[in-house]
Design a protein around this motif. Structure first.
Motif, short mmCIF file in Angstrom:
data_model
loop_
_atom_site.label_atom_id
_atom_site.label_comp_id
_atom_site.label_asym_id
_atom_site.label_seq_id
_atom_site.Cartn_x
_atom_site.Cartn_y
_atom_site.Cartn_z
N SER A 8 0.82 -1.21 0.00
CA SER A 8 0.00 0.00 0.00
C SER A 8 0.86 1.26 0.00
O SER A 8 0.50 2.27 -0.62
N ILE A 9 2.01 1.23 0.67
CA ILE A 9 2.88 2.40 0.70
C ILE A 9 3.59 2.57 -0.64
O ILE A 9 3.81 3.71 -1.10
N ARG A 10 3.93 1.48 -1.32
CA ARG A 10 4.48 1.60 -2.68
C ARG A 10 3.49 2.25 -3.62
O ARG A 10 3.85 3.08 -4.45
N GLU A 11 2.23 1.91 -3.46
CA GLU A 11 1.20 2.51 -4.31
C GLU A 11 1.02 3.99 -3.99
O GLU A 11 0.83 4.81 -4.89
N VAL A 12 1.11 4.34 -2.72
CA VAL A 12 1.07 5.75 -2.35
C VAL A 12 2.22 6.51 -3.01
O VAL A 12 2.04 7.61 -3.54
N TRP A 13 3.42 5.92 -2.99
CA TRP A 13 4.58 6.55 -3.62
C TRP A 13 4.33 6.79 -5.10
O TRP A 13 4.60 7.88 -5.62
#
Length: 360
Positions: free
Chosen positions: A116-121
């Motif tokens: 989910s944090i990779r997608e936010v990035w």
């Protein structure tokens, strides 16, 4: 509810999460229990270094993963602002986390960046999208791992708790079921901080908050889940979540603990019963079970979470917060606190957040 005991339990919840995160740093994501035992022995009881070819390679035992790093950002924001401030938290992510990432799994603080944090990035850095358009359909527990601090801050204010956790969860995860499960965990944690037991009565207490309109779940049944009577109107929606079932899981897990015909032995095998993977629906039942089974034994709860393999880091963070809220900071073994890197800083943060709780 005494101020001292509430603050002790609140501090225990935060430190419990930090400890769970760090304990699983080395043995994180072993889906082969044989490999886990080969690398770390029959029982993991303390902080360990990750192996060179594993997810957090290069870090040392007692350090936090990226989940712990983000939780620290959340706690600092809550303390500095006195409560949840979306703009402030997002600014911290923009300035202190996202510049350290490159969109790949093995990058940034903690050595591994979750889905989910990779997608936010990607959405925030590459696509230049505004916050609010950054959430994805990841069905994991990343939001719980940081919003548990929001639950601590608003432990006595369920409406504000639910609203703030919902807002924050949507920054990274857009699935409504994931959001409802995340809010439910926060509500459970808040009652433990108040001093309630994680027992077969807890879900009933949560349902009373729903009936009073203080938690945003829709429900049509009467007390004890009895069917509505002919002519009963459909009750007004208290909020966005279609079902209160996420609030019922904890007491079912407590019932399993208390049923003499249901035995999970040793307790770490709860990971096999409910599943080793990352998804929130595997993680929550196991965490609730372990916290209910070891209500006054923080060490047993969190170590059984770690020794179960798979996504044991999320399991240990969630279990650690629940267990720490039950025992309080005063009930957490001192060696587990002192073994954390920057233990004094983390303990001060936990106590500062606990001091923010407005206690009548």
């Amino acid at each position: 509810m005494s101020k001292k005991s509430i603050q002790d339990r609140a501090s225990g919840a935060i430190m419990g999460a930090f400890i769970g995160d760090a304990l699983a740093l080395g043995p994180h994501w072993y889906y082969s229990l044989d490999d886990l035992r080969r690398d770390y022995g029959e029982w993991i009881s303390s902080y360990t270094d990750p192996k060179p070819d594993r997810y957090h390679a290069g870090l040392k035992g007692g350090q936090l993963s990226q989940a712990g790093f983000i939780l620290t950002l959340m706690v600092r924001s809550l303390v500095d602002r006195g409560g949840y401030d979306t703009e402030d938290f997002c600014r911290r992510l923009d300035e202190e986390l996202l510049p350290l990432l490159d969109g790949t799994p093995v990058s940034g603080p903690g050595g591994y960046t979750s889905q989910s944090i990779r997608e936010v990035w990607r959405r925030r850095v590459q696509q230049k999208l505004p916050w609010g358009e950054t959430g994805s359909h990841a069905d994991t527990t990343e939001a719980i791992e940081r919003t548990l601090a929001i639950a601590v801050r608003y432990a006595l204010k369920p409406g504000q708790l639910a609203d703030a956790i919902t807002q924050n969860t949507l920054l990274t995860q857009s699935d409504e079921i994931v959001v409802s499960l995340t809010v439910a965990y926060g509500a459970v944690l808040s009652l433990l901080i108040q001093g309630h037991a994680l027992d077969t009565e807890l879900s009933g207490k949560l349902m009373k908050l729903v009936k009073k309109g203080e938690l945003p779940f829709h429900v049509v049944t009467r007390d004890n889940l009895q069917m509505p009577r002919p002519g009963d109107p459909d009750p007004p929606r208290a909020g966005r979540f279609a079902s209160p079932d996420a609030l019922l899981t904890p007491s079912y897990m407590a019932a399993a603990v208390n049923d003499p015909e249901i035995r999970i032995e040793p307790a770490w095998k709860v990971s096999i019963v409910y599943g080793m993977p990352c998804a929130i629906y595997h993680q929550l039942p196991a965490a609730y079970y372990l916290a209910a089974r070891f209500p006054s034994d923080f060490e047993s709860a969190v170590l059984n979470a770690v020794n179960g393999g798979g996504q044991n880091q999320a399991r240990a963070i969630l279990t650690g917060a629940l267990a720490g809220a039950q025992t309080g900071l005063s009930g957490i073994p001192r060696n587990l606190i002192d073994g954390l890197k920057e233990a004094a800083i983390l303990e001060t943060l936990a106590k500062d957040l606990a001091a923010c709780i407005e206690i009548p």
